[in-house]
Design an enzyme around this catalytic site. Structure first.
Site, PDB file in Angstrom:
ATOM      1  N   ALA A 282      11.114   0.607  -2.955  1.00  0.00           N
ATOM      2  CA  ALA A 282      10.235   1.792  -3.392  1.00  0.00           C
ATOM      3  C   ALA A 282       9.421   2.615  -2.295  1.00  0.00           C
ATOM      4  O   ALA A 282       9.502   3.619  -2.082  1.00  0.00           O
ATOM      5  CB  ALA A 282       9.191   1.455  -4.584  1.00  0.00           C
ATOM      6  N   ASP A 302       4.006   1.452 -10.788  1.00  0.00           N
ATOM      7  CA  ASP A 302       3.587   0.249 -11.358  1.00  0.00           C
ATOM      8  C   ASP A 302       4.031  -1.011 -10.557  1.00  0.00           C
ATOM      9  O   ASP A 302       4.939  -1.675 -10.688  1.00  0.00           O
ATOM     10  CB  ASP A 302       4.336   0.057 -12.591  1.00  0.00           C
ATOM     11  CG  ASP A 302       3.615  -1.165 -13.332  1.00  0.00           C
ATOM     12  OD1 ASP A 302       2.516  -1.587 -12.823  1.00  0.00           O
ATOM     13  OD2 ASP A 302       4.151  -1.594 -14.232  1.00  0.00           O
ATOM     14  N   CYS A 342      -2.439  -3.975 -10.855  1.00  0.00           N
ATOM     15  CA  CYS A 342      -2.821  -5.188 -11.718  1.00  0.00           C
ATOM     16  C   CYS A 342      -3.334  -6.354 -10.975  1.00  0.00           C
ATOM     17  O   CYS A 342      -3.266  -7.348 -11.064  1.00  0.00           O
ATOM     18  CB  CYS A 342      -1.437  -5.533 -12.296  1.00  0.00           C
ATOM     19  SG  CYS A 342       0.042  -6.207 -11.138  1.00  0.00           S
TER      20      CYS A 342
END
Ligand code: SAH
Length: 398
Positions: A282, A302, A342
């Site tokens: 990414a 994410d 996260c």
């Protein structure tokens, strides 16, 4: 009976921690250093002999003690207490897990069952012991029994994380089906269907903690969308219902294969556009697309947890900034970015600061639409900060 239960004394640091509502005591705070059998029920006392409660002991982990209750309970009371807590956990999910047949049934510390994770995927339950105590035969048996009642007809898969078993010095074990016949199923989240394979080469779980954020992201999504770190297409499949085009990126080919199968699964029931699945890093893709002048109306970021420890948090923040900066540059006016972290070791304040600095560097003014966290079936125990880890911020570019 009570005599047979080991007593462990902890120093003032350990006491302060427990008095502050945390459940953990580190091995370095046992004073004097003490040993107890692996996974044993123990009593915790301060250095003056005052009682602090009952806990589960690990002979291997740095987290030597996980408090269960502030009372001193007999061994015979342990399984009934756990049974009660499992029942409470199940009941709580009935209130908060809406529009889904997949959710986290038991979230370790947050359900006062420190060391136990149970997820439900439609008719398959997946159970994972994170500690020596929850690997004990009698406790595993109790957990299985306590889950059979509220979830009749469900299969049960025991999931094994080899790394965790090594840390806890537990014997190696394979993930396996411990009840029922099925280890694979199809589950439905917000009306979107997903494959679940509990065992085998294509072992899959889902990021159930993002369930409510899928809906939130779709609320503002429009136009051309880009979902980075798509895994099985969680965000992408939700965006496809409202966006004109969706491009979804992940570096894992096996993950994208499941994502494509998920797309097929939903094709019949929804009038949604085709999703372009791209296998790529990414970071590289965002850079290339930005250079090529591509633009989007909706972007989701994410990534996996970049910061595994406090020490790596600064590096993690640099990674987040790079991603967010590139994404912000590519958004059309009115475009929306849903950006997540996260990493427990990156706080919400640090994440927002990073985002602000990325916006400034991108020369964009942004407005916060929503500051979100993990879905409610992953509750946060206020005095155990480790139970709160997911940040999901939705911003729009003016
Ligand atoms: N958004 C997903 C969860 C993402 S988990 C959901 O809601 O279900 C993180 C994903 O990032 C994994 O699928 C992993 O394969 C992928 N990943 C890790 N590093 C990557 C990279 N550098 N580029 C692209 N994908 C990456």
């Amino acid at each position: 009976m009570a005599d047979s239960i080991p007593v462990i004394t902890i120093n003032h640091r350990g006491v302060a921690r427990l008095r502050g509502g945390h459940l953990w005591v580190y091995r370095s705070d046992l004073a004097p250093p003490t040993e107890a059998p692996a996974g044993a029920l123990i009593y915790v006392r301060d250095q003056r002999g005052r009682k602090l409660g009952s806990a589960l002991y690990s002979s291997a982990s740095q987290i030597a003690i996980r408090l269960l209750t502030s009372n001193e309970i007999a061994e015979a009371e342990l399984l009934p207490l756990m049974g009660e807590r499992i029942a409470n956990a199940v009941q709580f999910r009935q209130k908060v897990a809406r529009d889904t047949d997949a959710y986290r049934v038991i979230f370790s510390e947050a359900d006062l069952l420190p060391g136990l994770i149970v997820d439900k995927y439609n008719d398959v339950l997946s159970m994972q012991a994170l500690t020596q105590a929850f690997d004990r035969e009698d406790i595993r048996h109790l957990v299985m029994e306590a889950l059979a009642e509220p979830f009749p007809g469900h299969s049960l898969v025991e999931r094994v994380d080899p790394h965790i078993r090594e840390l806890e010095q537990l014997p190696e074990r394979q993930s396996r089906l411990v009840r029922g016949e099925r280890s694979s199923t199809i589950f439905t989240v917000n009306g979107v269907r997903f494959h679940y394979h509990g065992l085998g080469g294509q072992k899959t779980g889902a990021f159930l903690d993002q369930r409510e954020n899928y809906v939130a992201a779709a609320r503002y999504a429009h136009g051309d969308a880009l979902d980075c770190f798509t895994y099985h297409g969680g965000f992408a499949l939700h965006l496809a219902r409202v966006c004109q085009s969706v491009t979804a990126v992940d570096s894992s080919r096996p993950a994208l294969e499941v994502a494509e199968q998920n797309e097929q699964l939903n094709r019949a029931s929804h009038r949604s556009g085709e999703i372009e699945w791209i296998e790529a890093n990414a970071f590289d893709l965002l850079k290339d697309y930005a250079t090529a002048g591509r633009q989007y109306d909706t972007i989701v970021l994410d990534p996996p947890a970049f910061a595994k420890t406090k020490r790596t948090a600064p590096t993690a923040l640099r990674g987040y900034k790079e991603l967010n900066l590139r994404a912000l540059k590519m958004l059309r006016p009115g475009g929306v970015l849903t950006t997540c972290s996260c990493s427990f070791h990156v706080s919400e304040a640090e994440f927002l600061e990073m985002l602000g600095s990325a916006a400034a560097d991108a020369g964009r003014q942004v407005r916060i639409l929503e500051k979100r966290g993990q879905a409610q079936d992953h509750p946060i125990l206020l005095n155990v900060p480790e139970t709160s880890y997911l940040k999901c911020v939705i911003i729009s570019v003016i």
